[in-house]
Design a protein around this motif. Structure first.
Motif, PDB file in Angstrom:
ATOM      1  N   ALA A   1      66.177 112.275 -51.258  1.00 38.09           N
ATOM      2  CA  ALA A   1      67.244 112.233 -50.574  1.00 38.09           C
ATOM      3  C   ALA A   1      67.460 110.682 -49.942  1.00 38.09           C
ATOM      4  N   THR A   2      68.517 110.420 -49.396  1.00 38.81           N
ATOM      5  CA  THR A   2      68.515 109.178 -48.947  1.00 38.81           C
ATOM      6  C   THR A   2      69.544 109.088 -47.642  1.00 38.81           C
ATOM      7  N   GLY A   3      69.105 108.082 -46.845  1.00 36.82           N
ATOM      8  CA  GLY A   3      69.981 108.174 -45.249  1.00 36.82           C
ATOM      9  C   GLY A   3      71.620 108.151 -45.531  1.00 36.82           C
ATOM     10  N   PHE A   4      72.166 108.420 -44.865  1.00 38.74           N
ATOM     11  CA  PHE A   4      73.654 108.115 -44.816  1.00 38.74           C
ATOM     12  C   PHE A   4      74.297 108.288 -43.253  1.00 38.74           C
ATOM     13  N   ALA A   5      75.658 108.270 -43.279  1.00 35.32           N
ATOM     14  CA  ALA A   5      76.337 108.099 -42.011  1.00 35.32           C
ATOM     15  C   ALA A   5      77.193 109.659 -41.807  1.00 35.32           C
ATOM     16  N   MET A   6      77.369 110.172 -40.696  1.00 39.61           N
ATOM     17  CA  MET A   6      78.012 111.309 -40.513  1.00 39.61           C
ATOM     18  C   MET A   6      78.757 111.518 -39.061  1.00 39.61           C
ATOM     19  N   LEU A   7      79.241 112.491 -38.974  1.00 39.18           N
ATOM     20  CA  LEU A   7      79.742 112.860 -37.500  1.00 39.18           C
ATOM     21  C   LEU A   7      79.221 113.960 -37.044  1.00 39.18           C
ATOM     22  N   PHE A   8      78.617 113.973 -35.612  1.00 36.58           N
ATOM     23  CA  PHE A   8      78.132 114.902 -34.942  1.00 36.58           C
ATOM     24  C   PHE A   8      79.293 115.312 -34.034  1.00 36.58           C
ATOM     25  N   LEU A   9      79.345 116.576 -33.428  1.00 36.70           N
ATOM     26  CA  LEU A   9      80.291 116.818 -32.504  1.00 36.70           C
ATOM     27  C   LEU A   9      79.408 117.548 -31.487  1.00 36.70           C
ATOM     28  N   TYR A  10      79.444 117.199 -30.177  1.00 37.31           N
ATOM     29  CA  TYR A  10      78.845 117.893 -29.029  1.00 37.31           C
ATOM     30  C   TYR A  10      79.949 118.527 -28.090  1.00 37.31           C
ATOM     31  N   ASP A  11      79.973 119.684 -27.878  1.00 38.65           N
ATOM     32  CA  ASP A  11      80.670 120.413 -26.894  1.00 38.65           C
ATOM     33  C   ASP A  11      79.954 121.157 -25.688  1.00 38.65           C
ATOM     34  N   PRO A  12      80.044 120.403 -24.775  1.00 43.21           N
ATOM     35  CA  PRO A  12      79.173 120.880 -23.354  1.00 43.21           C
ATOM     36  C   PRO A  12      79.506 122.645 -22.769  1.00 43.21           C
ATOM     37  N   ALA A  13      78.587 123.291 -22.438  1.00 38.93           N
ATOM     38  CA  ALA A  13      78.932 124.617 -22.027  1.00 38.93           C
ATOM     39  C   ALA A  13      79.487 124.597 -20.578  1.00 38.93           C
ATOM     40  N   CYS A  14      79.723 123.378 -19.876  1.00 27.21           N
ATOM     41  CA  CYS A  14      80.078 123.275 -18.559  1.00 27.21           C
ATOM     42  C   CYS A  14      81.166 122.167 -18.492  1.00 27.21           C
ATOM     43  N   ALA A  15      81.951 122.849 -17.247  1.00 23.37           N
ATOM     44  CA  ALA A  15      83.374 121.812 -17.178  1.00 23.37           C
ATOM     45  C   ALA A  15      83.212 120.308 -17.007  1.00 23.37           C
ATOM     46  N   LYS A  16      82.043 120.041 -16.067  1.00 23.84           N
ATOM     47  CA  LYS A  16      81.583 118.485 -16.004  1.00 23.84           C
ATOM     48  C   LYS A  16      80.060 118.403 -15.878  1.00 23.84           C
ATOM     49  N   GLY A  17      79.594 117.318 -16.018  1.00 28.07           N
ATOM     50  CA  GLY A  17      78.317 116.786 -15.766  1.00 28.07           C
ATOM     51  C   GLY A  17      77.467 117.097 -17.101  1.00 28.07           C
TER      52      GLY A  17
ATOM     53  N   ARG B   1      82.030 120.665 -41.454  1.00 33.19           N
ATOM     54  CA  ARG B   1      80.895 121.447 -42.179  1.00 33.19           C
ATOM     55  C   ARG B   1      80.784 122.709 -41.280  1.00 33.19           C
ATOM     56  N   PRO B   2      80.634 123.756 -41.989  1.00 36.37           N
ATOM     57  CA  PRO B   2      80.395 125.014 -41.592  1.00 36.37           C
ATOM     58  C   PRO B   2      79.027 125.177 -40.667  1.00 36.37           C
ATOM     59  N   GLY B   3      78.912 125.972 -39.612  1.00 35.03           N
ATOM     60  CA  GLY B   3      77.559 126.102 -38.863  1.00 35.03           C
ATOM     61  C   GLY B   3      77.529 125.130 -37.550  1.00 35.03           C
ATOM     62  N   SER B   4      76.870 125.895 -36.387  1.00 39.71           N
ATOM     63  CA  SER B   4      76.709 125.235 -35.302  1.00 39.71           C
ATOM     64  C   SER B   4      75.689 126.016 -34.514  1.00 39.71           C
ATOM     65  N   GLY B   5      75.268 125.455 -33.362  1.00 37.78           N
ATOM     66  CA  GLY B   5      74.272 126.058 -32.797  1.00 37.78           C
ATOM     67  C   GLY B   5      73.970 125.365 -31.264  1.00 37.78           C
TER      68      GLY B   5
END
Length: 278
Positions: free
Chosen positions: A167-183, A194-198
Motif C-alpha cells: 500500500a502507498t500513502g495518499f490524500a483523503m477527507l475526514f469529517l469530524y462531527d462534535p457531540a456537543c453544541a460548542k467547545g 465512504r460508509p462507516g463511522s465511529g
C-alpha cells in the motif's frame, strides 16, 4: 546766454519730475509698521490626556468565547474636570459616554492586535489629547479547540504486513462531527463518500478510539472488509472560525487491521496530518 538758461530750466524741470515720481502719496488711512503691531493671540493648548493607561488580560485564555476580554484602566487627566470619556478601538468608537476610568472590552478575539485611545471630555465639550495603548491578545491552548468540519488529510504509511500488494500513502477527507453544541468534546469520525463511522472520545487533549469501518485493506478477492481502525488524534493548531475556537490542524496515527478472509490478517500503520477545509 539764452541757450544756457533754457538748458538750465529743462534740467530743473526734470529734477522736479523725478522727485515727484519717487515719492509715494500719503495713505488716506495711515500705515502700520509690522514691527510695532501686536502679535496674534496664540491658540489655546489642548489639555493633556488621561494618564497611566494600562491594558490587562488573562495569562491563559479559555476556549469559551464568553471569557474573551481585556480590561483597560487609566487615571483622570491632570487638572481637567472630565464629564465623560470616549474610547476607540483600532480607530472605531466603542464608548462615547463612559463615566468610569475602567472598561472591560468583551468584544475581542484571540491572537489579534488592538490599539485603544482614551479622550476625556468636560461639561463644556472641551476635549483633551488622546492617550493610547496597544495589546496583542493571547490564544487559548490548541488542545482546547473544537474539532469540527472537513479536514484534508495527508496519509503516510509507517508500516504494513499481510498484504498481497504494498500500500502507498495518499490524500483523503475526514469529517469530524462534535457531540456537543460548542467547545471541545467527543466527535464522530467518518471518511467522506465512504460508509462507516465511529465515535472518538476526547480525553487528556487527545481523541483516542476504535472505529469499525472499511478503509484501505481489501480481501484476497478484492472486496471491502470491515476493519478495525485505532485512532490517536491531537489538535496542534487552532484559530477563531465563526466565533468559536476551532482546530485548524491535526496530527496523529492510525492502526488499521482486517480479519482473515480467505487470507492472512493484514495491518497498515499510518501517520497523518490534516488541515481544516470548512
Amino acid at each position: 546766454m539764452r541757450l544756457r538758461l533754457a538748458l538750465g530750466t529743462i534740467a530743473l524741470f526734470l529734477s522736479a519730475g523725478c522727485v515727484s515720481v519717487g515719492t509715494a502719496p500719503p495713505s488716506a488711512t495711515g500705515s502700520v509698521d509690522p514691527s510695532t503691531s501686536d502679535p496674534s493671540p496664540s491658540p489655546t493648548e489642548q489639555p493633556d490626556g488621561p494618564g497611566s493607561l494600562h491594558v490587562d488580560q488573562a495569562g491563559v485564555w479559555k476556549a469559551d468565547p464568553e471569557s474573551w476580554s481585556v480590561v483597560l484602566t487609566w487615571d483622570p487627566a491632570p487638572g481637567f474636570e472630565a464629564e465623560h470619556y470616549e474610547v476607540t478601538r483600532n480607530g472605531k468608537a466603542i464608548e462615547d459616554d463612559l463615566s468610569a476610568t475602567r472598561l472591560v472590552d468583551g468584544d475581542v478575539v484571540p491572537e489579534t492586535p488592538y490599539q485603544y485611545e482614551i479622550t476625556a471630555v468636560d461639561a463644556a465639550g472641551t476635549r483633551t489629547a488622546s492617550s493610547s495603548v496597544k495589546v496583542d491578545t493571547h490564544a487559548p491552548p490548541a488542545a482546547d479547540a473544537r474539532l469540527e468540519g472537513h479536514f484534508a488529510m495527508k496519509m503516510h504509511i509507517t508500516g504494513q504486513s499481510g498484504l498481497q500488494g504494498g500500500a502507498t500513502g495518499f490524500a483523503m477527507l475526514f469529517l469530524y462531527d462534535p457531540a456537543c453544541a460548542k467547545g471541545a468534546c467527543d466527535v464522530t469520525w467518518s471518511r467522506k463518500d465512504r460508509p462507516g463511522s465511529g465515535r472518538l472520545p476526547l480525553a487528556g487533549g487527545a481523541y483516542d478510539g476504535t472505529v469499525h469501518s472499511a478503509f484501505q485493506i481489501r480481501s484476497c478477492h478484492g472486496g471491502t472488509l470491515t476493519e478495525t481502525l485505532g485512532f490517536n488524534t491531537k489538535v496542534v493548531e487552532a484559530s477563531v472560525i465563526h466565533g468559536q475556537w476551532r482546530a485548524t490542524k491535526i496530527e496523529g496515527t492510525l492502526h488499521e487491521s482486517a480479519p482473515a478472509s480467505g487470507c492472512v490478517t493484514a495491518t497498515i500503520d499510518w501517520k497523518f496530518t490534516g488541515f481544516i477545509q470548512t
